[in-house]
Design a protein around this motif. Structure first.
Motif, PDB file in Angstrom:
ATOM      1  N   GLY A  91       0.828  -1.198   0.000  1.00 28.23           N
ATOM      2  CA  GLY A  91       0.000   0.000   0.000  1.00 28.23           C
ATOM      3  C   GLY A  91       0.864   1.250   0.000  1.00 28.23           C
ATOM      4  O   GLY A  91       2.098   1.190   0.018  1.00 28.23           O
ATOM      5  N   ASN A  92       0.209   2.402  -0.015  1.00 26.80           N
ATOM      6  CA  ASN A  92       0.917   3.677  -0.015  1.00 26.80           C
ATOM      7  C   ASN A  92       1.075   4.208   1.399  1.00 26.80           C
ATOM      8  O   ASN A  92       0.229   3.986   2.261  1.00 26.80           O
ATOM      9  N   ARG A  93       2.163   4.934   1.621  1.00 32.67           N
ATOM     10  CA  ARG A  93       2.369   5.564   2.910  1.00 32.67           C
ATOM     11  C   ARG A  93       3.126   6.883   2.722  1.00 32.67           C
ATOM     12  O   ARG A  93       3.786   7.114   1.702  1.00 32.67           O
ATOM     13  N   ILE A  94       3.038   7.735   3.767  1.00 30.62           N
ATOM     14  CA  ILE A  94       3.725   9.018   3.808  1.00 30.62           C
ATOM     15  C   ILE A  94       4.697   8.986   4.988  1.00 30.62           C
ATOM     16  O   ILE A  94       4.352   8.519   6.078  1.00 30.62           O
ATOM     17  N   ILE A  95       5.914   9.484   4.775  1.00 33.69           N
ATOM     18  CA  ILE A  95       6.880   9.623   5.853  1.00 33.69           C
ATOM     19  C   ILE A  95       6.826  11.065   6.353  1.00 33.69           C
ATOM     20  O   ILE A  95       6.905  12.015   5.559  1.00 33.69           O
ATOM     21  N   ILE A 106       8.235  21.915  13.634  1.00 36.76           N
ATOM     22  CA  ILE A 106       7.942  22.019  12.210  1.00 36.76           C
ATOM     23  C   ILE A 106       7.769  20.605  11.650  1.00 36.76           C
ATOM     24  O   ILE A 106       8.555  19.708  11.951  1.00 36.76           O
ATOM     25  N   TRP A 107       6.743  20.414  10.844  1.00 40.93           N
ATOM     26  CA  TRP A 107       6.473  19.098  10.261  1.00 40.93           C
ATOM     27  C   TRP A 107       6.804  19.115   8.770  1.00 40.93           C
ATOM     28  O   TRP A 107       6.428  20.031   8.043  1.00 40.93           O
ATOM     29  N   LEU A 108       7.457  18.059   8.345  1.00 45.61           N
ATOM     30  CA  LEU A 108       7.746  17.860   6.932  1.00 45.61           C
ATOM     31  C   LEU A 108       7.103  16.555   6.483  1.00 45.61           C
ATOM     32  O   LEU A 108       7.004  15.604   7.264  1.00 45.61           O
ATOM     33  N   GLU A 109       6.661  16.499   5.250  1.00 42.70           N
ATOM     34  CA  GLU A 109       6.072  15.269   4.709  1.00 42.70           C
ATOM     35  C   GLU A 109       6.756  14.898   3.403  1.00 42.70           C
ATOM     36  O   GLU A 109       7.100  15.755   2.590  1.00 42.70           O
ATOM     37  N   SER A 110       6.911  13.608   3.222  1.00 45.28           N
ATOM     38  CA  SER A 110       7.521  13.104   1.991  1.00 45.28           C
ATOM     39  C   SER A 110       6.466  12.946   0.909  1.00 45.28           C
ATOM     40  O   SER A 110       5.261  13.097   1.154  1.00 45.28           O
ATOM     41  N   SER A 111       6.929  12.637  -0.276  1.00 46.11           N
ATOM     42  CA  SER A 111       6.011  12.183  -1.324  1.00 46.11           C
ATOM     43  C   SER A 111       5.577  10.758  -0.973  1.00 46.11           C
ATOM     44  O   SER A 111       6.037  10.169   0.006  1.00 46.11           O
ATOM     45  N   ILE A 112       4.703  10.179  -1.763  1.00 45.12           N
ATOM     46  CA  ILE A 112       4.168   8.846  -1.461  1.00 45.12           C
ATOM     47  C   ILE A 112       5.229   7.774  -1.690  1.00 45.12           C
ATOM     48  O   ILE A 112       5.918   7.759  -2.717  1.00 45.12           O
ATOM     49  N   LEU A 113       5.358   6.897  -0.707  1.00 53.37           N
ATOM     50  CA  LEU A 113       6.158   5.683  -0.861  1.00 53.37           C
ATOM     51  C   LEU A 113       5.190   4.537  -1.124  1.00 53.37           C
ATOM     52  O   LEU A 113       4.322   4.247  -0.301  1.00 53.37           O
ATOM     53  N   SER A 114       5.326   3.904  -2.271  1.00 53.36           N
ATOM     54  CA  SER A 114       4.425   2.821  -2.661  1.00 53.36           C
ATOM     55  C   SER A 114       5.097   1.472  -2.427  1.00 53.36           C
ATOM     56  O   SER A 114       6.233   1.249  -2.872  1.00 53.36           O
ATOM     57  N   VAL A 115       4.411   0.592  -1.719  1.00 57.07           N
ATOM     58  CA  VAL A 115       4.902  -0.767  -1.475  1.00 57.07           C
ATOM     59  C   VAL A 115       3.966  -1.730  -2.187  1.00 57.07           C
ATOM     60  O   VAL A 115       2.759  -1.763  -1.918  1.00 57.07           O
ATOM     61  N   ILE A 116       4.508  -2.488  -3.111  1.00 54.43           N
ATOM     62  CA  ILE A 116       3.692  -3.435  -3.873  1.00 54.43           C
ATOM     63  C   ILE A 116       3.936  -4.852  -3.365  1.00 54.43           C
ATOM     64  O   ILE A 116       4.996  -5.141  -2.803  1.00 54.43           O
ATOM     65  N   PRO A 117       2.973  -5.757  -3.538  1.00 57.22           N
ATOM     66  CA  PRO A 117       3.159  -7.133  -3.063  1.00 57.22           C
ATOM     67  C   PRO A 117       4.361  -7.795  -3.728  1.00 57.22           C
ATOM     68  O   PRO A 117       4.709  -7.485  -4.874  1.00 57.22           O
ATOM     69  N   ASN A 118       4.981  -8.692  -3.003  1.00 60.56           N
ATOM     70  CA  ASN A 118       6.096  -9.459  -3.551  1.00 60.56           C
ATOM     71  C   ASN A 118       5.548 -10.672  -4.305  1.00 60.56           C
ATOM     72  O   ASN A 118       4.335 -10.794  -4.524  1.00 60.56           O
ATOM     73  N   SER A 119       6.429 -11.582  -4.688  1.00 60.19           N
ATOM     74  CA  SER A 119       6.024 -12.741  -5.499  1.00 60.19           C
ATOM     75  C   SER A 119       5.088 -13.667  -4.726  1.00 60.19           C
ATOM     76  O   SER A 119       5.129 -13.751  -3.492  1.00 60.19           O
ATOM     77  N   ILE A 120       4.257 -14.403  -5.454  1.00 61.14           N
ATOM     78  CA  ILE A 120       3.323 -15.357  -4.858  1.00 61.14           C
ATOM     79  C   ILE A 120       4.094 -16.511  -4.223  1.00 61.14           C
ATOM     80  O   ILE A 120       4.994 -17.094  -4.826  1.00 61.14           O
ATOM     81  N   VAL A 121       3.736 -16.834  -2.973  1.00 57.34           N
ATOM     82  CA  VAL A 121       4.328 -18.006  -2.301  1.00 57.34           C
ATOM     83  C   VAL A 121       3.269 -18.998  -1.844  1.00 57.34           C
ATOM     84  O   VAL A 121       3.589 -20.138  -1.480  1.00 57.34           O
ATOM     85  N   SER A 122       2.002 -18.585  -1.843  1.00 56.13           N
ATOM     86  CA  SER A 122       0.935 -19.480  -1.397  1.00 56.13           C
ATOM     87  C   SER A 122      -0.415 -18.964  -1.882  1.00 56.13           C
ATOM     88  O   SER A 122      -0.515 -17.851  -2.424  1.00 56.13           O
TER      89      SER A 122
END
Length: 308
Positions: A91-95, A106-122
């Motif tokens: 899923g997507n997340r913000i740092i 002071i707060w800083l925010e990153s651009s979106i970090l996208s994490v995609i599923p890895n290879s199928i194992v089951s």
């Protein structure tokens, strides 16, 4: 999750928060697979465009299970503090970075970090209504969901999967399927198993496979597949006896145990022992002895009492 902290102090004046002038959180790469990591770089600049050293910073991820490599940092002379973040949840997340400043945090925010599923194992194989058994020939829905090693649904997979059963009489609406983006890592199919006992539905991708056991029970009594026979057709009164054999079967030829069967005949011509009724064994069979008492022809009928 405990946030990672950057323990820094400075006397270089207020932080300049315009990202175009050097204060920002950088992420590289901004798209990773589950289980991989991405570099996180925090750059701090003052209003006079000098870089800030030794300022306290705390990092957060919008996904609580994400982990930063280290919890303590110090910016170098270029005002940079660097670490990495690893993620297992797709899923997507913000740092976010909370920077302690004399004039207030002071707060800083990153651009979106996208994490995609890895290879199928089951594969997760779910049966409609969480059933554990089915009558022979009964149709039910099977939901197959592809998973990576972290439990994420492999929504990005385009692999070709195979679906089969240990039941030689099985009817499956899908046996081969090429996953696509519209599937989001899962598909539904209809199945009907017809051979009694513990049967398996198997989903495979190369050497990867998952199975689900479902107990198949015999369906209703069928006169077309059941049988009623005698080892003899001619008997001598008060001398011979015939063994009457009944095999109870459903429409798919499966034996039906615990089926009550009654033998109907003209009692004037003989006697059935031990009793004229009884229940089939687990192989769907039951036997009787018939002892003739009178010369002539008699017809015997096996009546299925349980379903009548």
């Amino acid at each position: 999750m405990e946030p990672s902290s950057l323990n820094l102090t400075t006397d270089q004046g207020p932080i300049y928060t315009d990202k175009a002038n050097g204060t920002a959180i950088g992420i590289s790469p901004n798209s990773i697979k589950a289980g991989e990591s991405s570099d996180v770089t925090v750059t701090l600049a003052a209003e006079n465009e000098t870089y800030i050293r030794n300022r306290n910073i705390t990092l957060y991820s919008s996904v609580g299970s994400d982990k930063f490599l280290s919890s303590t940092f110090a910016t170098n002379d270029s005002g940079i503090a660097a670490t990495s973040i690893s993620a297992t949840v797709a899923g997507n997340r913000i740092i976010s970075a909370k920077v302690a400043d004399p004039s207030g945090d002071i707060w800083l925010e990153s651009s979106i970090l996208s994490v995609i599923p890895n290879s199928i194992v089951s594969f997760d194989i779910a049966l409609a209504n969480k059933r554990a058994s089915s009558l022979a020939g009964e149709e039910f829905v099977v939901k197959v969901t592809a998973k990576d090693s972290f439990g994420n649904t492999a929504s990005n997979s385009t692999d070709k999967i195979n679906i089969s059963s240990t039941d030689p009489q099985a009817s499956l609406s899908i046996t081969n399927h090429q996953l696509n983006v519209n599937d989001n890592g899962s598909l539904n199919l209809k199945a009907a198993l017809k051979t009694t006992g513990d049967q398996k539905i198997k989903v495979s991708l190369g050497d990867i496979s998952s199975e689900r056991i479902i107990t198949v029970l015999a369906s209703g009594f069928s006169a077309n597949t059941s049988s009623f026979s005698s080892d003899k057709n001619k008997l001598i009164v008060d001398k011979d006896k015939a063994i009457l054999s009944i095999k109870a079967r459903d429409q798919y030829g499966n034996p039906i145990g615990e089926k009550e069967v009654f033998i109907a005949f003209d009692g004037e011509y003989g006697k059935v022992s031990p009793f004229a009724s009884g229940k089939t064994d687990m192989n769907g069979s039951i036997s009787y002895d018939f002892n003739p008492k009178k010369i002539g022809k008699t017809a015997l009928f096996a009546i299925n009492v349980t379903d009548s």
